[in-house]
Design a protein around this motif. Structure first.
Motif, PDB file in Angstrom:
ATOM      1  N   ALA A  67       0.829  -1.214   0.000  1.00 26.31           N
ATOM      2  CA  ALA A  67       0.000   0.000   0.000  1.00 26.31           C
ATOM      3  C   ALA A  67       0.859   1.257   0.000  1.00 26.31           C
ATOM      4  CB  ALA A  67      -0.907  -0.004   1.224  1.00 26.31           C
ATOM      5  N   SER A  68       0.385   2.274  -0.696  1.00 29.52           N
ATOM      6  CA  SER A  68       1.048   3.577  -0.632  1.00 29.52           C
ATOM      7  C   SER A  68       0.341   4.491   0.360  1.00 29.52           C
ATOM      8  CB  SER A  68       1.114   4.230  -2.013  1.00 29.52           C
ATOM      9  OG  SER A  68      -0.149   4.232  -2.631  1.00 29.52           O
ATOM     10  N   GLY A  99       7.497   5.873   4.272  1.00 28.44           N
ATOM     11  CA  GLY A  99       7.185   6.241   2.901  1.00 28.44           C
ATOM     12  C   GLY A  99       5.714   6.196   2.546  1.00 28.44           C
ATOM     13  N   LYS A 100       4.872   5.914   3.500  1.00 29.65           N
ATOM     14  CA  LYS A 100       3.429   5.814   3.246  1.00 29.65           C
ATOM     15  C   LYS A 100       2.701   7.048   3.776  1.00 29.65           C
ATOM     16  CE  LYS A 100       3.704   0.833   3.444  1.00 29.65           C
ATOM     17  NZ  LYS A 100       4.079   0.761   2.054  1.00 29.65           N
ATOM     18  N   ILE A 101       1.601   7.369   3.146  1.00 32.26           N
ATOM     19  CA  ILE A 101       0.698   8.405   3.653  1.00 32.26           C
ATOM     20  C   ILE A 101      -0.241   7.699   4.619  1.00 32.26           C
ATOM     21  CG2 ILE A 101      -1.128  10.026   3.032  1.00 32.26           C
ATOM     22  CD1 ILE A 101       0.225  10.080   0.185  1.00 32.26           C
ATOM     23  N   VAL A 102      -0.393   8.246   5.817  1.00 34.13           N
ATOM     24  CA  VAL A 102      -1.218   7.609   6.840  1.00 34.13           C
ATOM     25  C   VAL A 102      -2.280   8.593   7.313  1.00 34.13           C
ATOM     26  CG1 VAL A 102      -1.227   6.451   9.082  1.00 34.13           C
ATOM     27  CG2 VAL A 102       0.749   6.199   7.565  1.00 34.13           C
ATOM     28  N   LEU A 103      -3.527   8.130   7.325  1.00 32.88           N
ATOM     29  CA  LEU A 103      -4.652   8.938   7.792  1.00 32.88           C
ATOM     30  C   LEU A 103      -5.300   8.246   8.979  1.00 32.88           C
ATOM     31  CD1 LEU A 103      -6.735  11.244   7.565  1.00 32.88           C
ATOM     32  CD2 LEU A 103      -7.972   9.807   5.901  1.00 32.88           C
ATOM     33  N   GLY A 129       7.496   4.128  11.498  1.00 34.46           N
ATOM     34  CA  GLY A 129       8.163   4.749  10.364  1.00 34.46           C
ATOM     35  C   GLY A 129       7.350   5.784   9.613  1.00 34.46           C
ATOM     36  N   ALA A 130       6.097   5.996   9.987  1.00 31.60           N
ATOM     37  CA  ALA A 130       5.258   6.960   9.267  1.00 31.60           C
ATOM     38  C   ALA A 130       5.791   8.372   9.473  1.00 31.60           C
ATOM     39  CB  ALA A 130       3.809   6.870   9.750  1.00 31.60           C
ATOM     40  N   ARG A 131       5.964   9.095   8.380  1.00 32.25           N
ATOM     41  CA  ARG A 131       6.392  10.494   8.438  1.00 32.25           C
ATOM     42  C   ARG A 131       5.372  11.414   7.805  1.00 32.25           C
ATOM     43  NH1 ARG A 131       8.511   8.349  11.672  1.00 32.25           N
ATOM     44  NH2 ARG A 131      10.705   7.873  11.976  1.00 32.25           N
ATOM     45  N   HIS A 132       4.451  10.826   7.054  1.00 25.61           N
ATOM     46  CA  HIS A 132       3.390  11.597   6.400  1.00 25.61           C
ATOM     47  C   HIS A 132       2.055  11.251   7.055  1.00 25.61           C
ATOM     48  CE1 HIS A 132       6.284  12.774   3.393  1.00 25.61           C
ATOM     49  NE2 HIS A 132       6.559  11.505   3.166  1.00 25.61           N
ATOM     50  N   ILE A 133       1.922  11.617   8.334  1.00 22.48           N
ATOM     51  CA  ILE A 133       0.681  11.356   9.058  1.00 22.48           C
ATOM     52  C   ILE A 133      -0.190  12.599   8.934  1.00 22.48           C
ATOM     53  CG2 ILE A 133      -0.372  10.694  11.241  1.00 22.48           C
ATOM     54  CD1 ILE A 133       2.386   9.589  12.099  1.00 22.48           C
ATOM     55  N   LEU A 134      -1.333  12.445   8.303  1.00 23.33           N
ATOM     56  CA  LEU A 134      -2.236  13.570   8.082  1.00 23.33           C
ATOM     57  C   LEU A 134      -3.029  13.896   9.343  1.00 23.33           C
ATOM     58  CD1 LEU A 134      -3.535  12.535   4.563  1.00 23.33           C
ATOM     59  CD2 LEU A 134      -1.721  14.150   5.119  1.00 23.33           C
ATOM     60  N   ALA A 135      -3.621  15.078   9.347  1.00 23.25           N
ATOM     61  CA  ALA A 135      -4.503  15.457  10.455  1.00 23.25           C
ATOM     62  C   ALA A 135      -5.639  14.448  10.521  1.00 23.25           C
ATOM     63  CB  ALA A 135      -5.048  16.866  10.240  1.00 23.25           C
ATOM     64  N   GLY A 136      -5.869  13.908  11.683  1.00 21.20           N
ATOM     65  CA  GLY A 136      -6.899  12.893  11.842  1.00 21.20           C
ATOM     66  C   GLY A 136      -8.292  13.488  11.897  1.00 21.20           C
ATOM     67  N   VAL A 137      -9.273  12.612  11.789  1.00 24.22           N
ATOM     68  CA  VAL A 137     -10.674  13.001  11.937  1.00 24.22           C
ATOM     69  C   VAL A 137     -11.239  12.201  13.101  1.00 24.22           C
ATOM     70  CG1 VAL A 137     -12.955  13.093  10.872  1.00 24.22           C
ATOM     71  CG2 VAL A 137     -10.901  13.507   9.479  1.00 24.22           C
ATOM     72  N   TYR A 138     -11.812  12.930  14.061  1.00 29.24           N
ATOM     73  CA  TYR A 138     -12.414  12.317  15.239  1.00 29.24           C
ATOM     74  C   TYR A 138     -13.891  12.684  15.262  1.00 29.24           C
ATOM     75  CZ  TYR A 138     -13.484  11.334  20.126  1.00 29.24           C
ATOM     76  OH  TYR A 138     -14.051  10.844  21.267  1.00 29.24           O
ATOM     77  N   ALA A 139     -14.737  11.725  15.582  1.00 27.13           N
ATOM     78  CA  ALA A 139     -16.180  11.965  15.671  1.00 27.13           C
ATOM     79  C   ALA A 139     -16.720  11.349  16.952  1.00 27.13           C
ATOM     80  CB  ALA A 139     -16.892  11.369  14.469  1.00 27.13           C
ATOM     81  N   ALA A 176       3.750  13.285  -4.298  1.00 31.95           N
ATOM     82  CA  ALA A 176       4.743  12.210  -4.203  1.00 31.95           C
ATOM     83  C   ALA A 176       4.991  11.581  -5.571  1.00 31.95           C
ATOM     84  CB  ALA A 176       4.286  11.157  -3.200  1.00 31.95           C
ATOM     85  N   ARG A 177       3.915  11.384  -6.347  1.00 31.16           N
ATOM     86  CA  ARG A 177       4.078  10.803  -7.688  1.00 31.16           C
ATOM     87  C   ARG A 177       4.874  11.744  -8.596  1.00 31.16           C
ATOM     88  NH1 ARG A 177      -1.256   9.167  -7.075  1.00 31.16           N
ATOM     89  NH2 ARG A 177      -1.976  10.896  -8.343  1.00 31.16           N
ATOM     90  N   ARG A 178       4.575  13.040  -8.518  1.00 26.30           N
ATOM     91  CA  ARG A 178       5.308  14.006  -9.350  1.00 26.30           C
ATOM     92  C   ARG A 178       6.783  14.054  -8.958  1.00 26.30           C
ATOM     93  NH1 ARG A 178       0.434  16.483  -8.726  1.00 26.30           N
ATOM     94  NH2 ARG A 178       1.109  17.779  -6.974  1.00 26.30           N
ATOM     95  N   ALA A 179       7.060  14.023  -7.659  1.00 31.10           N
ATOM     96  CA  ALA A 179       8.453  14.048  -7.202  1.00 31.10           C
ATOM     97  C   ALA A 179       9.197  12.803  -7.676  1.00 31.10           C
ATOM     98  CB  ALA A 179       8.509  14.154  -5.679  1.00 31.10           C
ATOM     99  N   ALA A 180       8.551  11.647  -7.603  1.00 32.13           N
ATOM    100  CA  ALA A 180       9.184  10.405  -8.063  1.00 32.13           C
ATOM    101  C   ALA A 180       9.432  10.448  -9.564  1.00 32.13           C
ATOM    102  CB  ALA A 180       8.311   9.207  -7.696  1.00 32.13           C
TER     103      ALA A 180
END
Length: 195
Positions: A67-68, A99-103, A129-139, A176-180
């Protein structure tokens, strides 16, 4: 883009899984391959015993590796993310999320548990190892539930936040795709200049 959703609730029908599936459907509408794995998909004994060498854990690691983007949803119990989810995450390799985007997504009884994603779950994701952890959503339970027909009900404000999270995933994945692609082009040009 391959997207894996991790359902951290032991229930087949849960509020946190409703958020997870809303995000999964939105990403699938953009043409991305989305699959789900959850606590119910691994043998309970493997989770309880932390059976890292078992075939179920190996299959989990393979799916995470492929998974990406990884979307993680959990109920919040007593100001912390679900213990079952921790058991699942413990079966991953040390840098499985590099290297993964994590939500991260979470649900809880009240807004008092809002920071459990920030101070409980995100450090564990970072340790993996996650470095691209997005702002989470809590409900809260008032913001996501089930109607008399058994179908999930998510209030509009939470739907909007989930859609913003999806937009963030897509934007970051596109960057990320454009950078690659630029990096690959630079390597080809460097090789051509040498030859």
């Amino acid at each position: 883009m391959t997207i894996l959703t991790l359902a951290g609730s032991p229930s087949a029908r849960s509020r946190s899984s409703s958020l997870l599936r809303h995000v999964a459907q939105a990403l699938a509408r953009h043409g991305h391959e989305v699959s789900e794995i959850g606590l119910r998909d691994l043998p309970a004994q493997d989770l309880v015993e932390g059976l890292y060498a078992g075939p179920a854990a190996a299959a989990l690691r393979a799916r995470v590796s492929a998974a990406s983007v990884v979307v993680v949803a959990t109920p919040i119990y007593k100001a912390s993310f679900a213990g079952g989810l921790k058991a699942l995450l413990d079966l991953l390799d040390e840098k499985a999320l590099a290297g993964k985007i994590v939500l991260p997504l979470g649900t809880g009884g009240s807004a008092a548990h809002l920071l459990a994603l920030e101070y409980g779950l995100k450090p564990v994701l970072s340790a993996l190892g996650a470095r691209h952890i997005l702002a989470g959503v809590y409900a809260t339970d008032k913001e996501v539930g089930f109607g008399e027909d058994g179908l999930p009900r998510i209030v509009e404000a939470i739907r909007e936040r989930l859609d913003e999270a999806v937009a963030s995933v897509l934007a970051l994945a596109g960057s990320a795709r454009r950078a690659a692609a630029n990096e690959a082009l630079g390597r080809r040009e460097a090789v051509a200049a040498l030859g």
